[in-house]
Enzyme design. Structure first.
Site, PDB file in Angstrom:
ATOM      1  N   TYR A   1       0.803  -1.222   0.000  1.00 23.57           N
ATOM      2  CA  TYR A   1       0.000   0.000   0.000  1.00 23.57           C
ATOM      3  C   TYR A   1       0.840   1.279   0.000  1.00 23.57           C
ATOM      4  O   TYR A   1       0.304   2.372  -0.133  1.00 23.57           O
ATOM      5  CB  TYR A   1      -0.897   0.030   1.248  1.00 23.57           C
ATOM      6  CG  TYR A   1      -1.886  -1.110   1.328  1.00 23.57           C
ATOM      7  CD1 TYR A   1      -3.063  -1.086   0.576  1.00 23.57           C
ATOM      8  CD2 TYR A   1      -1.658  -2.204   2.153  1.00 23.57           C
ATOM      9  CE1 TYR A   1      -3.981  -2.125   0.654  1.00 23.57           C
ATOM     10  CE2 TYR A   1      -2.571  -3.253   2.237  1.00 23.57           C
ATOM     11  CZ  TYR A   1      -3.726  -3.207   1.481  1.00 23.57           C
ATOM     12  OH  TYR A   1      -4.631  -4.239   1.551  1.00 23.57           O
TER      13      TYR A   1
ATOM     14  N   HIS B   1      -4.204   6.512  -1.208  1.00 19.70           N
ATOM     15  CA  HIS B   1      -4.807   6.464   0.127  1.00 19.70           C
ATOM     16  C   HIS B   1      -3.749   6.605   1.228  1.00 19.70           C
ATOM     17  O   HIS B   1      -4.101   6.784   2.390  1.00 19.70           O
ATOM     18  CB  HIS B   1      -5.533   5.116   0.279  1.00 19.70           C
ATOM     19  CG  HIS B   1      -6.882   5.191   0.932  1.00 19.70           C
ATOM     20  ND1 HIS B   1      -7.637   6.348   1.040  1.00 19.70           N
ATOM     21  CD2 HIS B   1      -7.635   4.219   1.530  1.00 19.70           C
ATOM     22  CE1 HIS B   1      -8.779   6.082   1.648  1.00 19.70           C
ATOM     23  NE2 HIS B   1      -8.794   4.806   1.973  1.00 19.70           N
TER      24      HIS B   1
ATOM     25  N   TYR C   1      -5.080  -0.645   9.652  1.00 22.50           N
ATOM     26  CA  TYR C   1      -5.797  -0.446   8.394  1.00 22.50           C
ATOM     27  C   TYR C   1      -6.767   0.724   8.543  1.00 22.50           C
ATOM     28  O   TYR C   1      -7.261   1.033   9.615  1.00 22.50           O
ATOM     29  CB  TYR C   1      -6.495  -1.717   7.877  1.00 22.50           C
ATOM     30  CG  TYR C   1      -5.484  -2.737   7.404  1.00 22.50           C
ATOM     31  CD1 TYR C   1      -4.918  -2.632   6.139  1.00 22.50           C
ATOM     32  CD2 TYR C   1      -5.073  -3.762   8.238  1.00 22.50           C
ATOM     33  CE1 TYR C   1      -3.961  -3.543   5.709  1.00 22.50           C
ATOM     34  CE2 TYR C   1      -4.112  -4.678   7.819  1.00 22.50           C
ATOM     35  CZ  TYR C   1      -3.560  -4.558   6.554  1.00 22.50           C
ATOM     36  OH  TYR C   1      -2.606  -5.441   6.138  1.00 22.50           O
TER      37      TYR C   1
ATOM     38  N   ASN D   1     -13.058   6.351   4.947  1.00 22.17           N
ATOM     39  CA  ASN D   1     -13.179   5.367   6.023  1.00 22.17           C
ATOM     40  C   ASN D   1     -12.306   5.671   7.236  1.00 22.17           C
ATOM     41  O   ASN D   1     -12.670   5.362   8.366  1.00 22.17           O
ATOM     42  CB  ASN D   1     -12.878   3.961   5.501  1.00 22.17           C
ATOM     43  CG  ASN D   1     -14.010   3.440   4.631  1.00 22.17           C
ATOM     44  OD1 ASN D   1     -15.170   3.795   4.825  1.00 22.17           O
ATOM     45  ND2 ASN D   1     -13.678   2.611   3.661  1.00 22.17           N
TER      46      ASN D   1
END
Length: 197
Positions: A20, A25, A76, A124
């Site tokens: 990631y 993000h 996360y 989120n």
């Protein structure tokens, strides 16, 4: 109510792990990493939460420098609120001294917006933080723009920046770190007038 001696919690939002690392993000992690370099610190595992932290001071060596805890939640994105709230409580940080640095779909690529409070706009990480501690924390919103064509938002944010975007990325991350420092040193209004674009 907070005062000038209270520490600040600067939260770079992202997802842990090398897969990631360069995603859109994860721009919050990128800004947090740069701020850690600026204060001469290295991230280490937090004792009290699923996160990595660096403690130090931002600003010139003087009474005006600000005590900070830089945070990268390792839970996360959609579970960021738990580690952030645990660290806020452990370091006794008022909620208005929490700053979330995050990617923002509704801001053009490279533009910044700073604000206090507000909604999560479907993000989120913000959703989790707001559920855990309410909405009254600062946000440094790093514009990534909207996905092209019919690409799904989830796919877009979990892709790396394009080669064109990467040409400016280091400069934009640097500018975002400057905006965080300005927010702490001079307050929200001054930072907004200097960096909101």
């Amino acid at each position: 109510m907070s005062d000038a001696t209270d520490p600040w919690l600067i939260v770079g939002l992202g997802n842990p792990g090398p897969d990631y690392a360069a995603n859109r993000h994860n721009v919050g992690f990128m800004v947090a990493d740069l701020l850690a370099t600026r204060i001469g610190g290295k991230f280490k595992r937090a004792q009290k939460a699923q996160a990595q932290v660096v403690e130090g001071r931002i600003g010139p060596p003087s009474p005006a420098s600000r005590r900070v805890v830089l945070v990268k939640p390792m839970s996360y994105m959609n579970l960021s609120g738990g580690p952030v709230t645990a660290l806020r409580d452990f370091y006794k940080v008022p909620t208005d001294h929490v700053v979330a640095v995050h990617d923002e779909l509704d801001v053009d690529y490279g533009a910044l917006r700073l604000k206090l409070g507000g909604g999560d706009n479907g993000h989120n990480g913000l959703k989790s933080m707001t559920k855990a501690m309410g909405p009254d924390y600062h946000r440094v919103r790093f514009g990534i723009g909207r996905p092209p064509g019919r690409m799904q938002v989830a796919d877009f944010v979990l892709k790396d920046f394009s080669s064109t975007e990467r040409k400016e990325l280091a400069f934009l991350v640097d500018r975002s770190a400057d905006a965080v420092e300005c927010l702490l040193a001079e307050g929200l209004e001054r930072a907004q007038s200097a960096y909101n674009s």
